[in-house]
Design a protein around this motif. Structure first.
Motif, PDB file in Angstrom:
ATOM      1  N   ALA A   9      31.490  38.949  66.251  1.00  0.00           N
ATOM      2  CA  ALA A   9      32.071  38.337  65.169  1.00  0.00           C
ATOM      3  C   ALA A   9      31.974  39.028  63.941  1.00  0.00           C
ATOM      4  CB  ALA A   9      31.140  36.880  65.066  1.00  0.00           C
ATOM      5  N   TYR A  10      31.050  39.934  63.643  1.00  0.00           N
ATOM      6  CA  TYR A  10      30.779  40.529  62.376  1.00  0.00           C
ATOM      7  C   TYR A  10      32.080  41.267  61.866  1.00  0.00           C
ATOM      8  CZ  TYR A  10      30.398  45.301  64.115  1.00  0.00           C
ATOM      9  OH  TYR A  10      30.699  46.446  64.973  1.00  0.00           O
ATOM     10  N   GLN A  11      32.950  41.652  62.847  1.00  0.00           N
ATOM     11  CA  GLN A  11      34.130  42.521  62.461  1.00  0.00           C
ATOM     12  C   GLN A  11      35.085  41.483  62.091  1.00  0.00           C
ATOM     13  OE1 GLN A  11      35.694  44.548  65.672  1.00  0.00           O
ATOM     14  NE2 GLN A  11      34.028  45.694  66.246  1.00  0.00           N
ATOM     15  N   GLY A  12      35.365  40.305  62.483  1.00  0.00           N
ATOM     16  CA  GLY A  12      36.332  39.241  61.860  1.00  0.00           C
ATOM     17  C   GLY A  12      35.802  38.852  60.676  1.00  0.00           C
ATOM     18  N   ARG A  13      34.489  38.893  60.442  1.00  0.00           N
ATOM     19  CA  ARG A  13      33.746  37.988  59.016  1.00  0.00           C
ATOM     20  C   ARG A  13      33.948  39.244  57.990  1.00  0.00           C
ATOM     21  NH1 ARG A  13      32.244  32.804  59.114  1.00  0.00           N
ATOM     22  NH2 ARG A  13      30.754  32.320  60.827  1.00  0.00           N
ATOM     23  N   TYR A  14      34.015  40.586  58.443  1.00  0.00           N
ATOM     24  CA  TYR A  14      33.948  41.490  57.431  1.00  0.00           C
ATOM     25  C   TYR A  14      35.521  41.505  56.995  1.00  0.00           C
ATOM     26  CZ  TYR A  14      33.920  46.124  55.176  1.00  0.00           C
ATOM     27  OH  TYR A  14      34.491  47.072  54.431  1.00  0.00           O
ATOM     28  N   VAL A  15      36.634  41.528  57.825  1.00  0.00           N
ATOM     29  CA  VAL A  15      38.017  41.424  57.588  1.00  0.00           C
ATOM     30  C   VAL A  15      38.350  39.993  56.816  1.00  0.00           C
ATOM     31  CG1 VAL A  15      40.319  41.387  58.493  1.00  0.00           C
ATOM     32  CG2 VAL A  15      38.440  42.999  59.693  1.00  0.00           C
ATOM     33  N   SER A  16      37.553  39.030  57.379  1.00  0.00           N
ATOM     34  CA  SER A  16      38.028  37.792  56.281  1.00  0.00           C
ATOM     35  C   SER A  16      37.457  38.044  55.023  1.00  0.00           C
ATOM     36  CB  SER A  16      37.824  36.676  56.986  1.00  0.00           C
ATOM     37  OG  SER A  16      36.350  36.549  57.313  1.00  0.00           O
ATOM     38  N   GLY A  17      36.244  38.662  54.831  1.00  0.00           N
ATOM     39  CA  GLY A  17      35.804  38.809  53.605  1.00  0.00           C
ATOM     40  C   GLY A  17      36.741  39.819  52.509  1.00  0.00           C
ATOM     41  N   ILE A  18      37.421  40.627  53.346  1.00  0.00           N
ATOM     42  CA  ILE A  18      38.433  41.306  52.431  1.00  0.00           C
ATOM     43  C   ILE A  18      39.370  40.619  52.016  1.00  0.00           C
ATOM     44  CG2 ILE A  18      40.214  43.147  52.848  1.00  0.00           C
ATOM     45  CD1 ILE A  18      38.424  44.703  54.812  1.00  0.00           C
ATOM     46  N   ALA A  19      39.908  39.592  52.652  1.00  0.00           N
ATOM     47  CA  ALA A  19      41.094  38.707  52.200  1.00  0.00           C
ATOM     48  C   ALA A  19      40.411  38.020  51.074  1.00  0.00           C
ATOM     49  CB  ALA A  19      41.411  37.786  53.335  1.00  0.00           C
ATOM     50  N   ALA A  20      39.044  37.272  51.137  1.00  0.00           N
ATOM     51  CA  ALA A  20      38.539  36.642  50.134  1.00  0.00           C
ATOM     52  C   ALA A  20      38.189  37.487  48.763  1.00  0.00           C
ATOM     53  CB  ALA A  20      37.028  36.156  50.596  1.00  0.00           C
ATOM     54  N   GLY A  21      37.750  38.804  49.094  1.00  0.00           N
ATOM     55  CA  GLY A  21      38.010  39.862  47.962  1.00  0.00           C
ATOM     56  C   GLY A  21      38.921  40.142  47.275  1.00  0.00           C
ATOM     57  N   MET A  22      40.108  40.069  47.922  1.00  0.00           N
ATOM     58  CA  MET A  22      41.221  40.351  47.344  1.00  0.00           C
ATOM     59  C   MET A  22      41.682  39.059  46.469  1.00  0.00           C
ATOM     60  SD  MET A  22      42.675  43.193  47.999  1.00  0.00           S
ATOM     61  CE  MET A  22      44.564  43.111  47.853  1.00  0.00           C
ATOM     62  N   LYS A  23      41.294  37.898  47.037  1.00  0.00           N
ATOM     63  CA  LYS A  23      41.676  36.452  46.124  1.00  0.00           C
ATOM     64  C   LYS A  23      40.899  36.514  44.859  1.00  0.00           C
ATOM     65  CE  LYS A  23      44.081  32.970  45.388  1.00  0.00           C
ATOM     66  NZ  LYS A  23      45.534  32.992  44.929  1.00  0.00           N
ATOM     67  N   ILE A  24      39.520  37.023  44.965  1.00  0.00           N
ATOM     68  CA  ILE A  24      38.755  37.057  43.745  1.00  0.00           C
ATOM     69  C   ILE A  24      39.260  38.214  42.648  1.00  0.00           C
ATOM     70  CG2 ILE A  24      36.293  37.305  43.058  1.00  0.00           C
ATOM     71  CD1 ILE A  24      35.484  36.474  45.774  1.00  0.00           C
ATOM     72  N   LYS A  25      39.449  39.287  43.288  1.00  0.00           N
ATOM     73  CA  LYS A  25      40.295  40.168  42.467  1.00  0.00           C
ATOM     74  C   LYS A  25      41.348  39.670  41.489  1.00  0.00           C
ATOM     75  CE  LYS A  25      41.917  45.086  42.642  1.00  0.00           C
ATOM     76  NZ  LYS A  25      41.929  46.118  43.498  1.00  0.00           N
ATOM     77  N   GLN A  26      42.269  39.049  42.288  1.00  0.00           N
ATOM     78  CA  GLN A  26      43.197  38.418  41.724  1.00  0.00           C
ATOM     79  C   GLN A  26      42.744  37.298  40.595  1.00  0.00           C
ATOM     80  OE1 GLN A  26      45.986  35.655  43.883  1.00  0.00           O
ATOM     81  NE2 GLN A  26      47.631  36.498  43.014  1.00  0.00           N
ATOM     82  N   MET A  27      42.015  36.690  40.961  1.00  0.00           N
ATOM     83  CA  MET A  27      41.512  35.741  39.860  1.00  0.00           C
ATOM     84  C   MET A  27      40.889  36.251  38.788  1.00  0.00           C
ATOM     85  SD  MET A  27      39.724  32.912  42.788  1.00  0.00           S
ATOM     86  CE  MET A  27      39.602  31.557  41.507  1.00  0.00           C
ATOM     87  N   ILE A  28      40.107  37.336  38.886  1.00  0.00           N
ATOM     88  CA  ILE A  28      39.535  38.157  37.734  1.00  0.00           C
ATOM     89  C   ILE A  28      40.788  38.702  36.947  1.00  0.00           C
ATOM     90  CG2 ILE A  28      38.305  39.972  37.025  1.00  0.00           C
ATOM     91  CD1 ILE A  28      36.503  39.620  39.534  1.00  0.00           C
TER      92      ILE A  28
END
Length: 397
Positions: free
Chosen positions: A141-160
């Motif tokens: 599961a850590y693999q999917g968690r990491y990849v979904s974290g990338i999606a979250a990171g991209m959104k946070i980067k956009q918000m910043i």
């Protein structure tokens, strides 16, 4: 009928029988005509975890049709396992799957040597003696968690970049059931995925101390949102956190990353993406093995440790679903694909790695450095990373 015709007819029958026997020996894929399969769920299909697991049952029915007879028991608590286990075994189930966390499965297996018992792993089984007909399995599961974290990171980067939040407000929240290594490993991988895009991001974790409670989970999510978290995820069993994000999004920009089941229907405005373990490869492979009188671990593809199997993207045991193109940041799919391709090529040493130290919450003197990395699921399908990253993960009291 003439005597010669009778002799010829009998000869044909004997030849046909001999051919069938030889054909079956030379073709192990031709096995039993029908199989009895049992499923025991710790909850019912209204909860994301059990719903996701039930997809394997659906895939089994679709593949084998009338060649499998399926029995299902739902809402079975761990300490109430004995009765349904015996019931299914006494019905003659050739193989039984269980998605809960009970010692009873392993203890009862020797009493039913003709039944294969397959349980989602609930502890580190490395070096633990088990009955020959007892098996454990789990997607990495850590693999999917990491990849979904990338999606979250991209959104946070956009918000910043758009000025919605400052860089020091890059805060993600996580609704967690218990401080087990399975849960800690998952939310740590999620945060490290976020930080691969936004290195300054931090995380707050709120434990519910229950696997399944809509009220507790929603309340925990609301607290995390109140504390300034802009993206939330979870390792609990209800839709409570997603509903909390959807309701909060009417007043502030907040997003949700799902687990096990897409939340796009219940949280269409805030759902960003979902990661899930795919149980289908194991269940289908295990049934195929039993149907053809073969060992499960010789048929199912994955990392085999005795009667325990784990796998990730390389064998289709993990996937990302329902990336919300209406709200995700530009370039998100491409960024996720880079990590997914690494996992598919067998690279898994880049997740738990970096200039981090961690502390065991149960033993503060037990610390770890990730400068040399940590390989998850190296010897067991059960996640073993159990350290809280210092200074970047805050556990709410």
């Amino acid at each position: 009928m003439k005597k010669t015709h009778i002799i010829t007819f009998i000869t044909c029958l004997v030849s046909l029988a001999a051919f069938c026997i030889v054909f079956k020996i030379l073709n192990p894929s031709v096995g039993r005509d029908t199989l009895k399969v049992g499923f025991i769920y710790d909850n019912d299909e209204s909860t994301p975890y059990t719903y996701n697991f039930s997809l394997a049952k659906d895939a089994l029915e679709k593949k084998y049709g009338d060649h499998v007879e399926i029995f299902t028991c739902s809402n079975v608590l761990d300490d109430e396992m004995e009765e349904p286990l015996r019931e299914l075994a006494d019905k003659g189930c050739d193989i039984i799957f269980f998605n809960g966390y009970s010692e009873m499965v392993k203890e009862l297996a020797p009493e039913y040597p003709n039944t294969q018992f397959c349980q989602t792993s609930y502890m580190d089984m490395n070096g633990v003696p088990v009955p020959e007909n007892y098996h454990t399995f789990k997607g990495e599961a850590y693999q999917g968690r990491y990849v979904s974290g990338i999606a979250a990171g991209m959104k946070i980067k956009q918000m910043i970049s758009e000025g919605t939040i400052r860089s020091d407000e890059a805060l993600v929240g996580f609704v967690a059931a218990f401080p087990t290594s399975e849960v800690i490993s998952g939310y740590t991988a999620f945060l490290l995925g976020v930080r691969s895009i936004v290195p300054e991001a931090k995380m707050k974790v709120c434990y519910t101390n229950t696997w399944s409670s809509y009220a507790h989970e929603k309340s925990a999510a609301m607290q995390l949102i109140k504390d300034g978290c802009v993206i939330l995820s979870q390792h609990t069993d209800t839709i409570g956190p997603a509903i909390a994000c959807e309701e909060a999004s009417a007043k502030k920009e907040v997003y949700f990353v799902g687990y096990n089941q897409s939340m796009s229907e219940v949280a269409p405005g805030s759902s960003l993406v979902t990661s899930r373990i795919c149980w289908e490869p194991y269940v289908l492979g295990a049934v195929d093995a039993v149907m053809n009188s073969r060992e499960i671990e010789s048929v199912v593809q994955g990392s085999v440790h005795g009667t325990d199997i784990a796998a990730g993207y390389e064998f289709g045991w993990v996937e990302i679903v329902d990336l919300n193109l209406q709200v995700c940041a530009p370039g998100t799919q491409k960024a996720m694909n880079v990590a997914i391709d690494k996992f598919k090529r067998g690279h898994n040493d880049f997740v738990f790695w970096g200039d981090y130290t961690g502390t065991d919450p149960k033993n503060p003197s037990d610390k770890i450095s990730l400068k040399n990395g940590y390989i998850e699921n190296q010897n067991t399908s059960y996640p073993t990373f159990h350290y809280i990253l210092d200074d970047v993960i805050i556990i709410l009291k």
